[in-house]
Write a protein that holds these residues in place. Structure first.
Motif, short mmCIF file in Angstrom:
data_model
loop_
_atom_site.label_atom_id
_atom_site.label_comp_id
_atom_site.label_asym_id
_atom_site.label_seq_id
_atom_site.Cartn_x
_atom_site.Cartn_y
_atom_site.Cartn_z
N MET A 190 2.74 -10.96 -10.03
CA MET A 190 3.13 -11.55 -8.79
C MET A 190 3.23 -10.71 -7.52
O MET A 190 2.77 -10.94 -6.84
CB MET A 190 4.70 -12.17 -9.06
N ASP A 191 3.81 -9.23 -7.86
CA ASP A 191 3.36 -8.40 -6.87
C ASP A 191 2.01 -7.91 -6.73
O ASP A 191 1.95 -7.84 -5.20
CB ASP A 191 4.20 -7.08 -7.40
N SER A 192 1.07 -8.00 -7.43
CA SER A 192 -0.35 -7.66 -6.91
C SER A 192 -0.96 -8.84 -6.31
O SER A 192 -1.47 -8.53 -5.39
CB SER A 192 -0.92 -7.07 -8.30
N CYS A 193 -0.62 -9.89 -6.56
CA CYS A 193 -1.27 -11.06 -5.96
C CYS A 193 -0.60 -11.28 -4.39
O CYS A 193 -1.15 -11.13 -3.50
CB CYS A 193 -0.77 -12.21 -6.71
N LEU A 231 0.30 -3.09 9.31
CA LEU A 231 -0.90 -3.50 8.88
C LEU A 231 -1.08 -3.44 7.42
O LEU A 231 -0.42 -3.21 6.55
CB LEU A 231 -1.74 -2.44 9.34
N GLN A 232 -2.22 -4.42 6.90
CA GLN A 232 -2.50 -4.20 5.41
C GLN A 232 -3.89 -3.34 5.26
O GLN A 232 -4.68 -3.23 6.15
CB GLN A 232 -3.17 -5.38 4.97
N PHE A 233 -3.85 -2.19 4.28
CA PHE A 233 -4.90 -1.44 4.11
C PHE A 233 -5.59 -1.62 2.63
O PHE A 233 -4.76 -2.05 1.60
CB PHE A 233 -4.31 -0.29 3.98
N ARG A 234 -6.78 -1.51 2.55
CA ARG A 234 -7.50 -1.77 1.31
C ARG A 234 -8.26 -0.25 1.14
O ARG A 234 -8.92 0.02 1.99
CB ARG A 234 -8.44 -2.77 1.19
N LEU A 235 -8.08 0.45 0.01
CA LEU A 235 -8.76 1.73 -0.15
C LEU A 235 -10.21 1.34 -0.36
O LEU A 235 -10.75 0.40 -1.03
CB LEU A 235 -8.25 2.66 -1.20
N SER A 275 4.76 -0.32 0.82
CA SER A 275 4.52 -1.04 -0.51
C SER A 275 3.20 -0.79 -0.91
O SER A 275 2.30 -0.50 0.05
CB SER A 275 4.88 -2.52 -0.74
N GLY A 276 3.04 -0.97 -2.08
CA GLY A 276 1.29 -0.62 -2.58
C GLY A 276 1.32 -1.24 -4.05
O GLY A 276 2.37 -1.07 -4.74
N ASN A 277 0.10 -1.68 -4.25
CA ASN A 277 -0.40 -2.19 -5.77
C ASN A 277 -1.89 -2.28 -5.88
O ASN A 277 -2.68 -1.95 -4.69
CB ASN A 277 0.27 -3.61 -5.68
N ALA A 318 -9.53 -3.00 -5.31
CA ALA A 318 -9.29 -1.58 -4.76
C ALA A 318 -7.72 -1.79 -4.69
O ALA A 318 -7.05 -2.86 -4.57
CB ALA A 318 -10.00 -1.23 -3.53
N ALA A 319 -7.11 -0.59 -4.71
CA ALA A 319 -5.60 -0.65 -4.28
C ALA A 319 -5.42 -0.97 -2.64
O ALA A 319 -6.12 -0.88 -1.92
CB ALA A 319 -4.95 0.93 -4.28
N VAL A 320 -4.29 -1.64 -2.69
CA VAL A 320 -4.10 -2.21 -1.38
C VAL A 320 -2.45 -1.86 -0.83
O VAL A 320 -1.51 -1.81 -1.98
CB VAL A 320 -3.97 -4.22 -1.57
N GLY A 321 -2.05 -1.79 0.18
CA GLY A 321 -0.89 -1.27 0.61
C GLY A 321 -0.48 -1.94 2.12
O GLY A 321 -1.42 -2.52 2.81
#
Length: 814
Positions: free
Chosen positions: A669-672, A726-730, A755-757, A764-767
């Motif tokens: 749920m958190d990663s989605c 903002l949303q970030f994707r590595l 937050s991040g997951n 990729a990881a998102v924050g």
């Protein structure tokens, strides 16, 4: 000895360093009639035997802010009060004996930079240069904080007490509080007794600074204060010739800390299996007392310490000390207004960091008491986070065995408590367990976090890298993205608000518009007067006079308390109904197909559009289907009374298997949700984050004539935003994000991730994180180059104001 006055604005109970700090800061706020009552002598409980380590860096920005304030206060206190505090900045070193611990330290160092704390990563040779007495066998690396320090705990408290007296406070020793007079949710007076007499102080406020007596005082004053005393051990050596000033040294992998003081070494420990103390109550005569020595218990720590610092083998032991300190269920202290009372405040349970925390905690509480509002987000320590059952003495006894040692244990992401488990179970618990669930715990609830494969160990294997459940959760994530998944949301809080003024009340306390038809669901925030977010909830209108407010599990009590405190003058009844209904989430592109297989009701867009709820038949039971989502897919939350929950789960699970769907956990749920850019309360949004800067302006309806926070929203719209989330994707698929990683814009640190997951569908990881934007357009913000600091390595990142996954929410509304 002077008698206490008959009246006071505030009575502070407890004369340790925290009580003295609260008194000091209240008089600095201009409060008169401040009275502090100490049952014996100032500092005679825990303060006098504290180690006196004063560090700056804590787990969050605001806790770090409080610790830094304490340092700055103590540095100038002696000049103000002429009472020596012994404060000196000697620096501190923390060393790692494993690669995992070293990554933790590197991540903490990166976090420190984001929080404005001076820090330096150092290798073994640099550690040896700064601490020549250390045996370097096995040392991988470490961090050095030059501005950390140490002080004399008792004198710090006495200096604060003198400062309070200079400001007009009455600080009285050998006056014991024996009872209180109560009128509903308020204390009207405090009964006291001394050797010379007894009496009552009428008062407007009471502050529980009782330390290890805080639990008992809490019961007396009507507030649950979960804490338990544990034995805490240290030794002090004889004088060591030639020993000069050294940094404080921490070797958490050996559970030990070292402090040089006046040519001696103090060695203390936070051992993995602690010894709770005072199960039958604390003796009334307790004053500057020590507990019996237990060499056998301390011996493993001492053996490792002699190996780590060989000079200890030659030094005699001057003092073997064992004294009690209080610990809370989550290793965070208790601060704030008690949720069950309207004028009882708490500052207690400091988990062996009372000296470094007292200055900041006293400042924050005094500010809160003075204005009636938290000065900034204090969610980590707000007493309202504690659940009523956590005051149970058997629970506290079991949990405290673990919490002392967790201070120095590896602070792995997703680490679960091992003690005092299994207390709150949803109606689906045994079904989930039978299907491979691996449970985590939140607010006492056992929640399925991920599902093990056949033959896979049902346990966490912790790491800062990909943990053993990473691929399991990835499969659950993609099932929800591509097919269908079921998961248990029964632990989420459910609060009924009903009565003739229910609509009027919610329109006053919340930012949304609740004048909607029955069955309509409103996503909304409860705001404070600054436009900050006190709660992030969904509100469903059940009937003309009844609503259901759904809250995060961890904040149910705090959210209910916020509602109750603003209900005066409205004809409403507020009831926690969380245990009464289970909630089964059915999410994914095939969720409609699944529901149509088990229910005759209409789940089309016409019959059940997004944001509406309907009563349904399901299997042979009755339920309520809410078409909402926290994972960014077509889906429903099925609310069913607890007695029929097992039957409904069996029907849904059978249909899910027919579609090759999956049972899913909270990690999914958190990663989605982070892929979709949905905010997480307590991380991405808090009471100090303005609702507009959080990107949630769409949920605020300022065309309503009056609601809490309306003026602040209008002012912000007129004056412009100062930061945006903002949303970030590595751009590198390998690194992992958790939270608090620094955000760099064009090479400069401008913030940190809230937050991040890992975004399995995004690859990729998102924050999420706030970035200053005053005077800038969105286009200007996004034209910059962004990087995220992951354990000291800068990783390029894509930034977006819109969700990187399904930015138009087309999948949610198909």
């Amino acid at each position: 000895m002077p008698f206490p006055p008959s009246k006071a604005r505030v009575v502070i109970i407890g004369g340790g360093v925290v009580g003295c700090s609260v008194a000091y800061h209240l008089v600095k706020k201009g409060w008169s009639d401040v009275v502090l009552l100490e049952r014996k002598q100032l500092t005679s409980g825990t303060t006098w035997h504290a180690a006196g380590l004063i560090a700056q860096l804590r787990a969050t920005q605001n806790m770090t802010r409080l610790a830094k304030y304490s340092q700055e206060l103590y540095a100038g206190l002696e000049a103000e009060t002429e009472v020596a505090t012994g404060f000196r900045r000697c620096g501190s070193i923390t060393v790692a004996l494993s690669e995992e611990r070293n990554e933790e330290l590197l991540r903490q160092a990166a976090m420190a930079r984001a929080f404005g704390v001076e820090v330096e990563e150092i290798g073994p040779s640099e550690i040896k240069a700064r601490y020549e007495h250390l045996n370097m066998d096995g040392v991988v690396g470490g961090v050095y904080l030059p501005l950390d320090g140490q002080g004399d705990p008792a004198n710090i408290a006495l200096s604060l007490a003198k400062g309070a007296r200079l400001g007009g406070a009455k600080v009285l020793e050998r006056v014991k509080v024996t009872g209180v007079n109560r009128d509903g949710r308020r204390i009207t007076g405090v009964d006291w007794q001394s050797e010379d007499g007894s009496g009552t102080i009428e008062c407007e406020h009471v502050v529980n600074c009782g330390g290890m007596w805080g639990h008992e005082l809490g019961r007396m004053t009507g507030v649950n204060v979960p804490l338990h005393a544990c034995e805490h051990f240290y030794i002090v050596t004889d004088n060591i010739p030639g020993l000069t000033q050294l940094p404080v040294l921490r070797v958490p992998d050996e559970c030990a800390y070292y402090k040089e003081d006046a040519g001696k070494i103090l060695l203390g420990a936070f051992e993995p299996n602690a010894k709770p103390w005072g199960m039958d109550g604390i003796p009334d005569s307790f004053e500057f007392d020590q507990l019996p020595e237990d060499i056998e218990h301390f011996e493993p720590i001492l053996e490792a310490a002699v190996n780590r610092m060989p000079l200890l083998a030659e030094a005699g032991i001057h003092t073997f000390f064992n004294g009690p300190e209080s610990f809370t269920p989550d290793d965070a202290y208790h601060l704030g207004l008690g949720p069950t009372m309207d004028n009882v405040w708490v500052a207690a349970g400091f988990n062996s960091i009372g000296i470094q925390s007292a200055g900041g905690a006293g400042m924050a509480l005094a500010d809160w008491m003075d204005t009636g509002e938290k000065p900034f987000d204090l969610g980590d320590v707000d007493i309202a986070r504690m659940q009523p059952f956590q005051g149970n003495k058997s629970y506290l006894f079991e949990r405290s065995k673990e919490t002392l040692g967790l201070l120095y244990a590896d602070h792995f992401p997703f680490r679960q408590k091992a003690t005092a488990r299994g207390i709150r179970r949803t109606p689906l618990h045994e079904h989930l367990k039978a299907n491979g669930a691996v449970f985590g715990e939140l607010a006492g609830w056992e929640r399925a976090n991920w599902f093990a494969d056949e033959g896979q160990e049902r346990a966490y294997q912790y790491s800062w890298k990909r943990q053993n459940w990473f691929e399991n959760s990835a499969r659950e994530h993609m099932a929800v993205r591509e097919n269908v998944g079921l998961y248990d949301m029964s632990s989420f809080g459910k609060i009924r608000v009903e009565g003739p003024d229910a609509e009027k009340f919610l329109n006053y306390v919340g930012g949304g518009n609740y004048a909607v038809p029955s069955g309509k669901i409103v996503y909304t925030q409860l705001l404070n007067n600054r436009g900050g977010i006190e709660a992030d909830v969904t509100v469903t209108r059940l009937s003309e006079t009844a609503y259901l407010v759904v809250t995060p599990a961890a904040t149910r009590l705090a959210d209910e308390t916020w509602l109750r405190r603003h209900a005066e003058g409205f004809q409403v009844v507020i009831t926690d109904v969380t245990p009464g209904e289970a909630v089964i989430a059915v999410m994914g592109p095939n969720s409609r197909t699944l529901l149509q297989a088990v229910s005759p009701n209409d789940f089309t867009n016409q019959g059940n559009p997004f944001g509406t709820a309907q009563e349904i038949e399901i299997g042979m039971a009755l339920a309520r289907a809410h078409r909402v989502t926290y994972v960014g897919e077509l889906g429903w939350e099925i609310y069913v009374s607890s007695d029929m929950a097992a039957h409904v789960f069996e029907a849904l699970h059978s249909a899910c298997r027919d579609l090759n769907g999956r049972l899913c956990g909270m990690h999914m749920m958190d990663s989605c949700r982070i892929e979709k850019g949905y905010r997480h309360f307590g991380h991405d949004i808090t009471c100090e984050d303005h609702v507009l800067e959080a990107g949630l302006g769409f949920a605020v309806k300022t065309d309503k004539p009056d609601f809490i926070g309306r003026d602040a929203v209008l002012r912000k719209r007129e004056n412009g935003l100062e930061k945006r989330l903002l949303q970030f994707r590595l751009k590198d698929r390998e690194p992992l994000l958790y939270h608090n990683e620094p955000v760099l814009r064009d090479g400069e640190v401008v913030g940190y991730l809230s937050s991040g997951n890992y975004g399995h569908a995004l690859g990729a990881a998102v924050g999420l994180g706030y970035v200053p934007c005053k005077g800038e357009t969105p286009a200007q913000m996004l034209s910059s180059s962004y990087e995220i600091d992951v354990a000291g390595t800068r990783v390029a990142a894509e930034a977006s104001l819109k969700p990187l996954y399904d930015p138009k929410s087309e999948r949610v509304k198909v």
